[in-house]
Write a protein that holds these residues in place. Structure first.
Motif, PDB file in Angstrom:
ATOM      1  N   GLU A 384      11.707 -20.507  52.838  1.00  0.00           N
ATOM      2  CA  GLU A 384      10.525 -21.036  52.171  1.00  0.00           C
ATOM      3  C   GLU A 384      10.653 -22.539  51.937  1.00  0.00           C
ATOM      4  O   GLU A 384       9.729 -23.316  52.217  1.00  0.00           O
ATOM      5  CB  GLU A 384      10.337 -20.311  50.838  1.00  0.00           C
ATOM      6  CG  GLU A 384       9.013 -20.567  50.163  1.00  0.00           C
ATOM      7  CD  GLU A 384       7.864 -19.846  50.830  1.00  0.00           C
ATOM      8  OE1 GLU A 384       6.710 -20.192  50.529  1.00  0.00           O
ATOM      9  OE2 GLU A 384       8.118 -18.956  51.667  1.00  0.00           O
ATOM     10  N   VAL A 385      11.801 -22.971  51.446  1.00  0.00           N
ATOM     11  CA  VAL A 385      12.029 -24.396  51.191  1.00  0.00           C
ATOM     12  C   VAL A 385      12.045 -25.172  52.509  1.00  0.00           C
ATOM     13  O   VAL A 385      11.517 -26.287  52.597  1.00  0.00           O
ATOM     14  CB  VAL A 385      13.355 -24.604  50.417  1.00  0.00           C
ATOM     15  CG1 VAL A 385      13.733 -26.081  50.362  1.00  0.00           C
ATOM     16  CG2 VAL A 385      13.230 -24.039  49.008  1.00  0.00           C
ATOM     17  N   ALA A 386      12.643 -24.591  53.541  1.00  0.00           N
ATOM     18  CA  ALA A 386      12.713 -25.267  54.843  1.00  0.00           C
ATOM     19  C   ALA A 386      11.322 -25.520  55.406  1.00  0.00           C
ATOM     20  O   ALA A 386      11.037 -26.607  55.928  1.00  0.00           O
ATOM     21  CB  ALA A 386      13.541 -24.438  55.815  1.00  0.00           C
ATOM     22  N   ILE A 387      10.424 -24.533  55.305  1.00  0.00           N
ATOM     23  CA  ILE A 387       9.050 -24.715  55.802  1.00  0.00           C
ATOM     24  C   ILE A 387       8.337 -25.780  54.984  1.00  0.00           C
ATOM     25  O   ILE A 387       7.612 -26.626  55.522  1.00  0.00           O
ATOM     26  CB  ILE A 387       8.290 -23.375  55.771  1.00  0.00           C
ATOM     27  CG1 ILE A 387       8.882 -22.417  56.813  1.00  0.00           C
ATOM     28  CG2 ILE A 387       6.802 -23.595  56.060  1.00  0.00           C
ATOM     29  CD1 ILE A 387       8.265 -21.034  56.801  1.00  0.00           C
ATOM     30  N   ASN A 388       8.552 -25.778  53.664  1.00  0.00           N
ATOM     31  CA  ASN A 388       7.950 -26.814  52.813  1.00  0.00           C
ATOM     32  C   ASN A 388       8.472 -28.208  53.176  1.00  0.00           C
ATOM     33  O   ASN A 388       7.767 -29.212  53.018  1.00  0.00           O
ATOM     34  CB  ASN A 388       8.223 -26.526  51.338  1.00  0.00           C
ATOM     35  CG  ASN A 388       7.448 -25.325  50.837  1.00  0.00           C
ATOM     36  OD1 ASN A 388       6.418 -24.955  51.403  1.00  0.00           O
ATOM     37  ND2 ASN A 388       7.953 -24.696  49.785  1.00  0.00           N
ATOM     38  N   ASP A 389       9.733 -28.260  53.661  1.00  0.00           N
ATOM     39  CA  ASP A 389      10.328 -29.533  54.065  1.00  0.00           C
ATOM     40  C   ASP A 389       9.919 -29.958  55.475  1.00  0.00           C
ATOM     41  O   ASP A 389      10.339 -31.015  55.950  1.00  0.00           O
ATOM     42  CB  ASP A 389      11.859 -29.446  53.991  1.00  0.00           C
ATOM     43  CG  ASP A 389      12.387 -29.588  52.568  1.00  0.00           C
ATOM     44  OD1 ASP A 389      11.577 -29.885  51.668  1.00  0.00           O
ATOM     45  OD2 ASP A 389      13.603 -29.404  52.360  1.00  0.00           O
ATOM     46  N   GLY A 390       9.140 -29.116  56.164  1.00  0.00           N
ATOM     47  CA  GLY A 390       8.646 -29.509  57.489  1.00  0.00           C
ATOM     48  C   GLY A 390       9.163 -28.694  58.649  1.00  0.00           C
ATOM     49  O   GLY A 390       8.796 -28.959  59.801  1.00  0.00           O
TER      50      GLY A 390
END
Length: 420
Positions: A384-390
């Motif tokens: 989830e955090v990785a997708i938010n980071d791009g």
């Protein structure tokens, strides 16, 4: 699957006059059909011949069971296997040349309740290793991967299921790094492509020549870059991390479903979490999906898809970086999204698909991801955090390729795990 060679094979099997000719034609027809595997399967009343084409098995013909021992014996002779051993599985290799192309066939026999099954994986030794630019790794993914392999040390992992072109990705990375001023060493199982300038070796577990043993030996060979075919256990990943932390670049593969799950898999192998942020440069997850046939595909509007699929597409695209979408999808398609779906025609053998294309997600170990690892976050939270980071997920990369009319929506969601 219609071709002159397949038709000739069916005629030869019907006559059953020359076993050598029939076995050769089975291989020739598979190569002509661009098959990756040949399956010869004894059933209750018949023996079935199938080819795996574009990832899917397609039936070619059937023949009578009493003929099967001759086929089995012929292939065992060609692969230097024991003809009189039918109770144990055997593995061998056939090297041949078809239409001036050097081919390796990795042969596996398996006893079943109805005689022995034979599977042959076709490896084209003459096939050129593609450049990273030709793999379908685009924009953000390409930037992250090129930055990761440019670093002098660290680990780059590819998570994969069988038959997802993982070896192609690894070879493409090594080819990009293969220069006169670096020492590259590999241990493979088996060596599929020989590359000049790279020191390649093959594992032999029967005599103790394992990945872990080779890694210890390789570090005494003054390497700059090391490729380990597969991370299988604690000892191998532990030595690989030590190598990465002592100024070596290590590339390898590991069995996981996604890039984020690779982190938890390594920790479950007994590696301390604090080692990962310092050692891991990036993690690649990839799948192969079928490419739509250009001769028979037909358009389908988003509003014509079922409500659940529309919701998934909307959610995935809304979380995709806008610059990524603008750079990779034509403006007119973004404004009025249209996908394509398979139809089927003689050109593609009625499947609606011809060839395959890769979809990728590449996890960059950012500051946020490092903190998540140290805090013991789950794979879902890291993703989830990785997708938010791009990060571009497998689903998002697949949808972008579907918007470019390379594949169908059903292929994307058959291959890519939905990101919740």
């Amino acid at each position: 699957m219609d071709s002159k060679t397949v038709d000739a094979l069916r005629e030869q099997v019907y006559k059953w006059e020359n076993i050598q000719s029939i076995c050769d034609m089975m291989i020739n027809a598979a190569v002509e059909s661009k098959a990756s595997d040949i399956h010869i399967e004894p059933l209750t009343a018949v023996v079935r011949l199938r080819y795996r084409i574009d990832g899917a098995l397609q039936e070619v013909l059937e023949y009578q069971p009493f003929l099967h021992p001759q086929v089995t014996a012929r292939y065992k002779i060609m692969a230097n296997l024991k003809i009189d051993e039918s109770r144990m599985p055997q593995d061998g290799r056939i090297s041949t040349v078809i239409e001036w192309r050097g081919l390796d066939l990795r042969v596996s026999t398996l006893p079943t309740v109805h005689w022995e099954k034979i599977v042959m994986r076709i490896v084209d030794k003459s096939k050129k290793i593609p450049d990273l630019n030709d793999l379908g790794i685009e924009w953000h993914n390409k930037t992250v991967l090129e930055a990761a392999i440019a670093l002098p040390n660290g680990i780059i992992l590819t998570s994969w299921p069988t038959g997802s072109w993982k070896s192609t990705t690894l070879y493409s990375c090594l080819s990009r790094l293969n220069k006169p001023d670096v020492n590259i060493m590999t241990l493979e199982d088996p060596v599929e492509n020989q590359i000049d300038g790279i020191n390649q070796s093959q594992v032999f577990p029967d005599i103790g020549y394992t990945f872990a043993w080779w890694l210890r030996t390789a570090l005494r060979q003054d390497p700059d870059i090391i490729m380990v075919w597969e991370i299988r256990d604690h000892e191998t990943i532990n030595i690989a991390i030590e190598a990465a932390l002592t100024w070596h670049l290590v590339v390898s593969t590991i069995h996981t479903n996604s890039a984020a799950e690779t982190i938890t898999r390594i920790i479950n192998m007994g590696i301390q979490p604090f080692l990962l942020p310092a050692a891991v440069n990036g993690i690649i997850a990839q799948r192969l999906i079928r490419r739509l046939c250009k001769s028979c595909k037909k358009p389908v509007r988003v509003q014509d898809l079922d409500a659940a699929t529309q919701k998934k597409i909307q959610k995935a695209l809304s979380r995709t970086n806008k610059e990524e979408l603008i750079s990779r999808v034509p403006k007119e398609i973004l404004q009025n999204p249209v996908f394509y779906e398979p139809v089927g025609c003689p050109e593609c053998g009625s499947s609606g698909y011809k060839g395959r294309v890769g979809i990728y997600e590449i996890l960059e170990i950012t500051l946020n991801i490092k903190k998540m690892i140290l805090d013991g976050a789950s794979a879902t939270m890291i993703n989830e955090v990785a997708i938010n980071d791009g990060m571009i997920s497998l689903e998002q990369d697949g949808l972008i390729k579907a918007l470019n009319w390379l594949t169908a929506i059903e292929e994307v969601y058959a291959a890519a795990k939905e990101q919740e």
